[in-house]
Design a protein around this motif. Structure first.
Motif, mmCIF file in Angstrom:
data_model
loop_
_atom_site.group_PDB
_atom_site.id
_atom_site.type_symbol
_atom_site.label_atom_id
_atom_site.label_comp_id
_atom_site.label_asym_id
_atom_site.label_seq_id
_atom_site.Cartn_x
_atom_site.Cartn_y
_atom_site.Cartn_z
ATOM 1 N N UNK A 297 0.853 -1.089 0.068
ATOM 2 C CA UNK A 297 0.036 0.093 0.098
ATOM 3 C C UNK A 297 0.924 1.079 -0.050
ATOM 4 N N UNK A 298 0.929 1.968 -1.185
ATOM 5 C CA UNK A 298 1.615 3.168 -1.163
ATOM 6 C C UNK A 298 0.990 4.186 -0.645
ATOM 7 N N UNK A 299 1.987 4.698 0.323
ATOM 8 C CA UNK A 299 1.318 5.958 1.137
ATOM 9 C C UNK A 299 1.232 7.193 0.347
ATOM 10 N N UNK A 300 0.207 8.078 0.656
ATOM 11 C CA UNK A 300 -0.064 9.083 -0.066
ATOM 12 C C UNK A 300 -0.471 8.927 -1.628
ATOM 13 N N UNK A 301 -0.699 7.905 -1.921
ATOM 14 C CA UNK A 301 -1.087 7.685 -3.287
ATOM 15 C C UNK A 301 -2.534 7.341 -3.706
ATOM 16 N N UNK A 302 -2.970 8.046 -4.550
ATOM 17 C CA UNK A 302 -4.656 7.930 -5.056
ATOM 18 C C UNK A 302 -4.711 6.549 -5.898
ATOM 19 N N UNK A 303 -5.983 6.774 -6.592
ATOM 20 C CA UNK A 303 -6.478 5.540 -7.493
ATOM 21 C C UNK A 303 -5.551 5.237 -8.644
ATOM 22 N N UNK A 304 -5.037 6.097 -9.380
ATOM 23 C CA UNK A 304 -4.659 6.115 -10.772
ATOM 24 C C UNK A 304 -2.996 5.563 -10.526
ATOM 25 N N UNK A 305 -2.847 4.428 -9.841
ATOM 26 C CA UNK A 305 -1.481 4.081 -9.235
ATOM 27 C C UNK A 305 -0.438 4.084 -10.155
ATOM 28 N N UNK A 306 -0.555 3.338 -11.315
ATOM 29 C CA UNK A 306 0.638 3.300 -11.980
ATOM 30 C C UNK A 306 0.905 4.500 -12.729
ATOM 31 N N UNK A 307 -0.139 5.694 -12.782
ATOM 32 C CA UNK A 307 0.358 6.757 -13.612
ATOM 33 C C UNK A 307 0.931 7.550 -12.508
ATOM 34 N N UNK A 308 0.226 7.512 -11.189
ATOM 35 C CA UNK A 308 0.576 8.489 -10.046
ATOM 36 C C UNK A 308 2.020 8.345 -9.716
ATOM 37 N N UNK A 309 2.501 6.876 -9.592
ATOM 38 C CA UNK A 309 3.573 6.462 -8.955
ATOM 39 C C UNK A 309 4.410 5.522 -9.899
ATOM 40 N N UNK A 310 4.640 5.840 -10.868
ATOM 41 C CA UNK A 310 5.044 4.824 -12.105
ATOM 42 C C UNK A 310 6.472 4.264 -11.614
#
Length: 326
Positions: A297-310
């Protein structure tokens, strides 16, 4: 964010839908990437070159009803078992007997059910944002109807054909921008503001979307690509996925409570409602995903996970793929 190189291959392959469009890059073991709502193969633009560089043949599909894939006219053509067979057909059309499947949002559910129903084809499964929860309990429509009190949950709002289309299709680009912002960590509404997953009496989903700022992961050119797909195809095919949840519940009765036993991976966002609402599903993984290799579970990350935190998703994903049996 890395973008696909100019040598990516666009192709359409036969499937029960008619055709499935996909974009592939690299050579090696096949990794099938399945997007969610309201997205397209383009959601995986940050993963395709990285997976290719790591020695995999990465193929990102447009799910039936999206992009350049076929768009059957009947609502029941979008039931889960049909999508599972599309995925199996893609693997075989690419000349492979098996693949690893990775999905995000609705694609996570499609990937999990593909592994559940066709273990002969899908040897491992990666789930992004939406946890696996086995079929069971009351009909989904009954569950969603009870959520929100006097407000209406978005899944219930999506049920009536034409209703959500009437909200979205007059301004697809603006609606998508608002939805992407509403569920992104850097632009989502703050505590104490109305929840954008619910519709107020007589209102629309858009009423609660933030306006005026795109999330950091989404450039104007990216938004143009997404909007262009839906402006061309309309929203009925994508929304039909929501309109088949009770049919899926009936179709999958033989898999009630069934675990997905292949090697698996979960990555969720700490600020994503999919992660927090389904916390019990994540806690049940020792039973429901007995082959789970790792869960993040990535802290501070929203729903569009592979685009928000590639970068973070790519590191986890390639590490998991490297751990799988050859």
């Amino acid at each position: 964010m890395p973008h696909p190189a100019p040598d990516v291959i666009h192709r359409s392959v036969p499937s029960p839908a008619g055709r499935i469009h996909l974009v592939e890059q690299g050579t090696g073991p096949l990794v099938l990437l399945v997007h969610g709502f309201p997205e397209s193969w383009y959601s995986w633009r940050g993963q395709l070159p990285v997976l290719a560089a790591a020695g995999y043949r990465a193929a990102a599909v447009d799910v039936r009803g999206y992009g350049r894939s076929s768009k059957p006219g009947q609502t029941d053509a979008y039931r889960m078992l049909e999508l599972v067979e599309d995925n199996a057909a893609v693997v075989h059309a690419l000349g492979e007997r098996s693949a690893v499947i990775v999905g995000h949002d609705w694609g996570s559910a499609i990937a999990a059910n593909s592994a559940l129903v066709r273990p002969d084809v899908f040897t491992a499964v990666g789930l992004l944002s939406v946890p696996y929860a086995p079929r069971g309990g009351p009909r989904p429509s009954e569950i969603f109807a009870r959520m929100g009190g006097e407000e209406e949950f978005y899944v219930s709002y999506f049920q009536e054909p034409g209703r959500a289309e009437a909200e979205i299709e007059p301004d697809v680009r603006g609606w998508l921008a608002g939805l992407y912002a509403a569920l992104s960590a850097d632009t989502m509404p703050g505590p104490g503001t109305p929840d954008p997953h619910f519709v107020g009496r007589g209102g629309t989903l858009r009423d609660r979307f933030p306006a005026g700022r795109l999330p950091a992961w989404l450039g104007e050119d990216d938004l143009d690509i997404y909007a262009g797909e839906f402006e061309r195809t309309g929203m009925s095919g994508p929304l039909a996925r929501y309109r088949n949840m009770d049919r899926d519940w009936e179709d999958l009765a033989g898999f009630d409570g069934a675990p997905v036993t292949q090697p698996s991976l979960f990555i969720g966002g700490g600020l994503d409602a999919s992660t927090t609402w389904l916390a019990d599903a994540i806690e049940a993984y020792p039973t429901t995903l007995p082959g789970l290799v790792s869960s993040h579970v990535l802290d501070g990350c929203g729903h569009w996970i592979q685009q928000e935190r590639p970068d973070e998703v790519n590191r986890i994903l390639t590490g998991w793929l490297a751990s799988l049996p050859a």
